[in-house]
Scaffold this active site. Structure first.
Site, PDB file in Angstrom:
ATOM      1  N   HIS A 141      49.994  19.096  46.365  1.00  0.00           N
ATOM      2  CA  HIS A 141      50.920  19.740  47.297  1.00  0.00           C
ATOM      3  C   HIS A 141      51.058  18.953  48.605  1.00  0.00           C
ATOM      4  CE1 HIS A 141      51.448  22.938  50.525  1.00  0.00           C
ATOM      5  NE2 HIS A 141      52.625  22.881  49.936  1.00  0.00           N
ATOM      6  N   GLU A 168      53.356  16.195  48.044  1.00  0.00           N
ATOM      7  CA  GLU A 168      54.736  16.711  48.054  1.00  0.00           C
ATOM      8  C   GLU A 168      55.277  16.695  49.494  1.00  0.00           C
ATOM      9  OE1 GLU A 168      55.194  20.963  47.164  1.00  0.00           O
ATOM     10  OE2 GLU A 168      56.762  20.779  48.660  1.00  0.00           O
ATOM     11  N   HIS A 169      54.475  17.152  50.434  1.00  0.00           N
ATOM     12  CA  HIS A 169      54.902  17.112  51.841  1.00  0.00           C
ATOM     13  C   HIS A 169      55.118  15.668  52.315  1.00  0.00           C
ATOM     14  CE1 HIS A 169      54.185  21.262  53.690  1.00  0.00           C
ATOM     15  NE2 HIS A 169      53.999  21.445  52.387  1.00  0.00           N
ATOM     16  N   GLU A 181      50.579  26.401  56.553  1.00  0.00           N
ATOM     17  CA  GLU A 181      51.161  27.014  55.362  1.00  0.00           C
ATOM     18  C   GLU A 181      50.115  27.861  54.634  1.00  0.00           C
ATOM     19  OE1 GLU A 181      53.010  24.254  52.666  1.00  0.00           O
ATOM     20  OE2 GLU A 181      53.587  25.828  51.267  1.00  0.00           O
TER      21      GLU A 181
END
Lengths: 436, 455
Positions: free
Chosen positions: B69, B72-73, B149
């Site tokens: 993840h 992904e950022h 997040e």
């Protein structure tokens, strides 16, 4: 794990709605019932969407009875009559499912209504429309269903009162509308007070054809659409025409802090700002794209998230309503750094109010809003939303077609002046939940 | 009656759409191993462009949870030729929307754009497949965003926290035990080198699927894919060791405290997933069981527990047959005011028992079949939904060609098969039960007494 909350994306695109390309041909007429009808023929798929909205949102709640508007729409399918037969909620649910249709209700501040999606094969379509007509025109608001749904609403309100995001959103609405129904949210007490008669009275007073907007899109002809619109509105109650809601007064600048054990502070900054029909709509839409509406490229996103890592989600939007709907900046950040983050946001806003967008920013905003128009109209579901919006707020039929021209015409000076008129530091309210 | 006419409609549709549907979607595999799937949909001049990588949180190792993840950022932070954030600026300038998402099974990137912007999207996406620039400075900023997040989605959300802890208990060895967003401690200790290693290991054309849905010509699209993605070099992928969870030998229970008013209950049984579309029967029966319990407004759980007995404030059933890891059948919900999680657990068990003992009715089966047929038509209103469906079928190893076939197979499930899976898979031996134990807010102002019981 999405890179940005999709819900927020939806908010940004939906609230400051920007429509798509010309070429959507909207037909409009008044049904014999008095309902305003907006229709687009779309013959690609054998399905039909019908949305019926009434001037029956929470702004019309009787004093002390917040929750009536949403319970009314929520309980339309609690019982109804078809022919001489009384159907209970289970029979209505079963009949609907057997047609393959989907029926959902919604209520916001201004409007409440139902949305139906059905196949267009005749037996299914007829049965689904008959049910839609029945729940709109002959709701019984069965006592035992009401008692259960009141208990569920109260539980939901109590649960929401433990969540930092819900606490912040509710307190923000109350604070920016201190003396207006827009600021009143349902409470345990107001829900407890509501009776079956209240729902019946509200339905009779607000679900009349003259307060209704019918949006239709799908695989039907104009003649069929006319018949459908009349069928689902001809037996509605006789309601008075729309009454003007009380005037919105602006709040005084203040900062409200509420305690919560959360690891992040939830922050809202804003004020009542924009009517849906205001001439400043377009300059504000274009300007807000630069400030905090334009996804990853906005100033708020760049400065708060990309450069400093203060927040996962930060945005600003105008949510225009019939009367002045809110302008809002929202973010969540680790509670220890909430003070710095708020200071930064305030500086960014003040700077934007003073100078407005640069020419390059203005150009980028227009480019995205204009070139992105096709994306906002590439499904029946999206077009239905526009039909309903245009109808309910009385926007011109050429709204979609005019959109690029209206955006293109906006100047940096207009953005600055419009922001100065609608976003005033002396009226900005800040709500911080779980700050230190 | 209704069923007949619906099936008639479906035949009609297949006939009238046959020319378009016959070959649509179109598929091609480039020389470097990239699979390309194109579904032409000419209703509007727009396109959804997605790249799915077969690398998600389940491919991570302990101590580096969340790296899929985080990468992904980082994919938005620039390449050898593109500055940080420039990708997003280009998409915005072309009128597009974009985002990305990571799951246990995959990482995916997408843009929704006017069709004329597609060539540039393909060039940009192909560029960051091979040329991502990862440095310590950008990483240091972005890891803070990811931690925010995590706070937003998990740490301050008691139900999400419960599911995170529940997975960690239900699975001992299987990587589904680690949260997709990553443990906070792992995020705090992660460096840009972890992200770089992840990128080098998994981001290759032969580990990716390109899905395009919209107003395109498939032949032109294939040519364009060759000119953009086709230039990226194939690479050797790490060996994948199929993770297997050791057999569970008895019920597991856990409790999670969090600020809330209502308790919350989740029950998860380990059940089979779909492996062989033609031979398997049980996964389809489990799908049907989930739909009978919670597939529509008139389905059993809401009808009996929320409306009839008023035991539940809310209740859900969930089962996903198509995934890379191991499948679970989950029932969850909140007890109604005045009822306890024990009441709700007993009621949910009674619903399963009823199906074990009495089976389901032909009407219930017919209803799901009707909804499935209608759903196949409704889904075509959304290009994004179609692209998601194709991408996830590819990642899960099912393949887009089987999407409608699976729906047909579910429609063919019999009442006896549903009863049989209800009997076979809902023993306590494979069950994990998690309960949210609600805690009052410490600093909250006193609230007026509400209607109903307090507990």
């Amino acid at each position: 794990m999405k890179r940005i909350l999709l819900a927020q994306f939806w908010l940004l695109t939906a609230l400051v709605s920007a429509p798509g390309q010309a070429g959507v041909i909207i037909q409009h007429w008044i049904a014999p019932s008095g309902a305003r009808v907006y229709f687009v023929a779309s013959r690609h798929l054998p399905m039909l969407d019908v949305q019926v909205d009434f001037a029956a949102g929470s702004v019309y709640n009787p004093a002390g009875e917040a929750g009536v508007a949403s319970l009314t729409v929520g309980l339309l399918d609690a019982s109804a009559r078809i022919g001489g037969t009384l159907l209970d909620e289970e029979q209505i649910a079963a009949r609907l499912v057997d047609t393959g249709a989907r029926l959902s209700g919604s209520a916001d501040h201004d409007r409440a209504g139902l949305r139906l999606r059905t196949l267009t094969s005749k037996p299914e379509r007829d049965a689904a429309l008959e049910l839609m007509r029945a729940v709109l025109s002959t709701p019984g608001f069965a006592e035992e269903v009401l008692a259960r749904e009141k208990a569920r609403s109260i539980s939901a309100i109590q649960e929401a009162a433990t969540r930092p995001d819900s606490i912040a959103a509710k307190r923000f609405e109350e604070a920016i509308y201190p003396s207006h129904p827009y600021g009143v949210t349902a409470s345990e007490e107001s829900i407890a007070r509501i009776t079956r008669d209240d729902l019946l009275t509200f339905w009779r007073g607000h679900y009349g054809a003259r307060r209704a907007v019918v949006a239709i899109i799908g695989d039907v002809s104009r003649a069929e659409a006319e018949a459908i619109a009349q069928q689902i509105t001809e037996a509605l109650p006789q309601s008075p025409a729309e009454e003007p809601a009380p005037v919105v007064t602006l709040p005084q600048r203040e900062t409200i802090r509420l305690p919560h054990p959360a690891t992040q502070s939830h922050i809202h900054i804003g004020m009542p700002a924009l009517k849906r029909t205001d001439a400043d709509y377009f300059p504000l839409l274009v300007g807000n794209y630069t400030l905090g509406g334009g996804g990853f490229v906005s100033r708020l996103m760049q400065e708060v998230r990309e450069k400093r890592g203060y927040a996962y989600s930060v945005h600003s939007y105008f949510a225009p309503r019939k009367l002045e709907g809110p302008f809002e900046i929202g973010l969540q950040t680790k509670r220890e750094q909430a003070g710095e983050a708020i200071k930064l946001v305030e500086t960014l806003l003040a700077d934007f109010l003073k100078k407005g967008p640069t020419e390059a920013e203005l150009k980028a905003a227009k480019q995205n809003l204009i070139d992105g128009q096709a994306l906002r109209l590439d499904s029946n579901s999206k077009i239905l939303g526009y039909l309903s919006l245009i109808g309910f707020y009385g926007l011109p039929l050429s709204y979609i077609e005019d959109f690029p021209r209206r955006i293109e015409a906006v100047t940096a000076k207009q953005v600055r002046e419009a922001f100065a008129r609608h976003v005033r530091p002396e009226n900005l309210v800040t709500v911080i939940v779980a700050g230190d | 009656m209704l069923r007949t006419s619906l099936l008639g409609l479906l035949c009609l549709m297949s006939a009238s759409f046959s020319s378009a549907l016959h070959a649509n979607p179109y598929e091609k595999t480039l020389a470097n191993g990239l699979r390309v799937i194109v579904k032409e949909d000419h209703r509007a001049p727009t396109v959804v462009h997605m790249v799915w990588y077969r690398a998600g949180a389940m491919d991570e190792v302990d101590g580096a949870s969340g790296v899929a993840h985080v990468l992904e950022h980082m994919m938005f932070k620039g390449t050898r030729t593109l500055g940080p954030g420039e990708f997003s600026r280009r998409v915005a300038a072309l009128g597009g929307n974009e985002n990305a998402f990571t799951g246990h099974d995959y990482t995916a990137y997408f843009q929704q754009v006017p069709k004329r912007a597609l060539p540039e999207m393909m060039a940009l996406e192909a560029d960051r497949m091979a040329n991502l620039k990862l440095d310590a400075k950008e990483f240091a900023q972005e890891i803070k965003v990811v931690m925010e997040e995590r706070r937003l989605r998990t740490d301050d959300n008691p139900q999400a926290l419960l599911h995170e802890k529940m997975n960690a208990v239900a699975f001992q060895a299987h990587p589904y035990r680690r949260p997709v967003v990553g443990w906070m401690n792992d995020l705090e200790n992660m460096t840009y080198l972890d992200a770089r290693d992840w990128y080098r290991r998994w981001y290759a054309p032969n580990n990716a699927t390109l899905v395009v849905v919209g107003d395109v010509d498939h032949a032109a699209l294939f040519r364009l894919a060759g000119k953009t993605y086709g230039r990226v070099k194939r690479q050797v992928l790490p060996e994948r060791r199929p993770p297997v969870e050791p057999q569970q030998l008895g019920i597991k229970r856990l409790s999670v405290k969090g600020p809330a008013r209502l308790p919350y209950l989740a029950m998860a049984w380990k059940v089979p997933k779909l492996k062989d579309v033609d031979r398997d029967r049980e996964p389809y029966a489990l799908e049907m069981l989930a739909a009978v319990l919670d597939g529509h407004e008139a389905s059993r759980l809401t009808k009996h527990l929320v409306r009839g007995q008023k035991i539940a404030q809310s209740v859900d059933a969930g089962y996903d047959a198509t995934l890379r890891g191991e499948a679970q059948f989950v029932l969850d919900g909140q007890p109604a005011e005045g009822r306890t999680v024990a009441d709700l657990e007993a009621a949910l068990r009674a619903e399963i028992k009823r199906i074990q003992d009495e089976g389901i009715s032909p009407e219930e089966l017919a209803r799901i079949k009707t909804l499935t047929i209608a759903g196949q038509i409704y889904k075509r209103d959304s290009m994004m939904a179609q692209a998601m469906e194709i991408g996830s079928a590819e990642i899960n190893g099912i393949g887009w060609r089987n999407i409608d076939r699976i729906l047909d197979r579910i429609r063919a499930v019999s009442a006896e098969e549903v009863q049989a899976v209800a009997r076979k898979y809902f023993s306590d031996d494979t069950l994990t039960v998690a309960v949210l134990d609600p805690q009052p807010l410490p600093a909250a102002a006193p609230r007026p007494a509400a209607a109903g019981l307090r507990h």
